[in-house]
Scaffold this motif. Structure first.
Motif, short mmCIF file in Angstrom:
data_model
loop_
_atom_site.label_atom_id
_atom_site.label_comp_id
_atom_site.label_asym_id
_atom_site.label_seq_id
_atom_site.Cartn_x
_atom_site.Cartn_y
_atom_site.Cartn_z
N ALA A 41 0.82 -1.21 0.00
CA ALA A 41 0.00 0.00 0.00
C ALA A 41 0.85 1.26 0.00
CB ALA A 41 -0.93 0.00 1.22
N ASP A 42 2.01 1.18 0.62
CA ASP A 42 2.88 2.36 0.79
C ASP A 42 4.29 2.01 0.33
OD1 ASP A 42 4.33 4.54 1.59
OD2 ASP A 42 3.94 4.30 3.75
N GLU A 100 -5.59 2.79 6.21
CA GLU A 100 -4.47 2.79 7.16
C GLU A 100 -4.75 1.93 8.38
OE1 GLU A 100 -5.94 5.44 5.81
OE2 GLU A 100 -4.58 7.15 5.65
N SER A 101 -6.02 1.72 8.69
CA SER A 101 -6.39 0.92 9.87
C SER A 101 -6.06 -0.55 9.69
CB SER A 101 -7.88 1.09 10.16
OG SER A 101 -8.19 2.44 10.44
N SER A 102 -5.71 -0.95 8.45
CA SER A 102 -5.34 -2.34 8.18
C SER A 102 -3.85 -2.49 7.88
CB SER A 102 -6.15 -2.87 6.99
OG SER A 102 -7.50 -3.04 7.34
N LEU A 103 -3.08 -1.42 8.09
CA LEU A 103 -1.65 -1.44 7.78
C LEU A 103 -0.85 -1.30 9.07
CD1 LEU A 103 -1.77 0.97 4.70
CD2 LEU A 103 -2.06 -1.53 4.73
N LEU A 104 -0.06 -2.27 9.40
CA LEU A 104 0.60 -2.31 10.70
C LEU A 104 1.47 -1.09 10.97
CD1 LEU A 104 1.18 -3.75 13.34
CD2 LEU A 104 2.94 -5.09 12.16
N HIS A 105 2.24 -0.64 9.98
CA HIS A 105 3.12 0.50 10.25
C HIS A 105 2.31 1.75 10.56
CE1 HIS A 105 2.16 1.11 6.03
NE2 HIS A 105 2.77 2.28 6.02
N LEU A 200 -5.92 -9.46 4.94
CA LEU A 200 -6.07 -9.24 3.51
C LEU A 200 -7.54 -9.26 3.09
CD1 LEU A 200 -3.05 -11.39 2.31
CD2 LEU A 200 -3.29 -8.91 2.05
N ASN A 201 -8.34 -10.10 3.73
CA ASN A 201 -9.79 -10.10 3.45
C ASN A 201 -10.41 -8.75 3.80
OD1 ASN A 201 -9.71 -12.75 2.61
ND2 ASN A 201 -10.48 -13.60 4.52
N VAL A 216 -5.97 -1.70 -5.21
CA VAL A 216 -5.75 -2.21 -3.85
C VAL A 216 -6.33 -3.62 -3.73
CG1 VAL A 216 -6.32 -1.88 -1.41
CG2 VAL A 216 -5.69 0.09 -2.84
N GLN A 217 -7.54 -3.80 -4.25
CA GLN A 217 -8.15 -5.13 -4.23
C GLN A 217 -7.27 -6.14 -4.96
OE1 GLN A 217 -12.09 -5.28 -5.89
NE2 GLN A 217 -12.31 -7.47 -5.58
#
Length: 285
Positions: A41-42, A100-105, A200-201, A216-217
């Motif tokens: 994503a980033d 962003e709520s699904s991206l650990l960093h 990922l889901n 993204v999908q």
């Protein structure tokens, strides 16, 4: 002579190879897998950025008391005090609307996220500190457990700042998400790859609701298909998505390949998929 891939393409290919290798390791590194998702994503999240997040998780683990007395409940209280109260990790309904709520960093940076990513933070910090911690994939609301999942244990909700959960609390979460009842299977430990597939889901679901984010999908599907075990239907979803994105020939070829895979068990379904492929090819005429 084959053309060299562009630098960005080469970097992505290298990250995906690392993702696949990590997923197939004897003990998959959950934090690294989640960070490699974040790098899709980033692209600015490079190797140094990934190391910085791991270092921050180490730092947080170092702030926990060593081997607290009081068993699983003490671990849960200490994590809630550190991550929930002092550091402000938690979530709100608005967080469901942000990738962003699904991206650990980003969750480590913002201290906000979905229940499953906040649980990953809790698990990684607790694991580094020596806590007997595990993930619990309740339908619709991921939480963490401390102790023996088949014996004395406690559950906590990182999305709620670490509030402790009784069995009745867990049952209410399940009823609110599915209308069903809590079962013993629901509170069994979730393995690292189960967690990654669920992350990922969530990303796929976020992107499906926003057609402008079909890219993204697509990468979420690509990573899901790199996992050692994944639902076969994801291949069908990917082929359809390619067609929707205007990649008619590639999508049609993947539909036909998927039809060959399912033909032995679902001949009628395979015929329908082949018709989808033919319709995709016709879009070029």
């Amino acid at each position: 002579m084959p053309q060299e891939p562009e630098p960005d393409q080469a970097d992505r290919a290298a990250r995906r190879r690392l993702f696949a290798e990590t997923a197939r390791a004897e003990a998959p590194d959950l934090a690294l897998l989640c960070l490699l998702i974040g790098a899709e994503a980033d692209p600015g999240l490079d190797e140094r950025g990934i190391d910085d997040v791991q270092i921050e998780l180490d730092r947080l683990a170092g702030l926990l008391p060593y081997a607290p007395t009081g068993g699983p409940g003490a671990w849960a209280r200490n994590l809630a005090e550190l991550l929930g109260a002092r550091c402000g990790f938690g979530g709100s309904p608005a967080d469901y609307r942000r990738l962003e709520s699904s991206l650990l960093h980003e969750v480590v940076r913002r201290r906000r996220g979905l229940p499953i990513l906040l649980s990953v933070v809790w698990m990684e910090v607790a694991r580094r500190a020596g806590a007997p911690v595990y993930g619990v994939a309740l339908p619709g609301h991921f939480v963490v457990g401390f102790g023996d999942p088949y014996g004395a244990h406690v559950l906590a909700d990182p999305f709620g700042g670490g509030r402790p959960l009784t069995d009745d609390d867990a049952a209410l979460l399940v009823a609110g998400a599915t209308g069903g009842r809590l079962t013993e299977q629901m509170i069994e430990p979730a393995g690292p790859l189960d967690v990654v597939l669920r992350v990922l889901n969530n990303i796929r679901a976020w992107a499906q609701a926003r057609p402008e984010h079909s890219a993204v999908q697509l990468w979420a599907l690509d990573l899901s298909l790199l996992l050692p075990s994944h639902p076969a239907r994801l291949r069908h979803e990917r082929a359809r998505l390619l067609v929707q994105r205007g990649e008619f020939l590639t999508g049609a070829a993947e539909l036909e390949e998927y039809a060959r895979v399912v033909e032995a068990v679902e001949p009628t379904g395979a015929d329908a998929i082949r018709r989808e492929a033919a319709a995709a090819r016709a879009m070029l005429n």
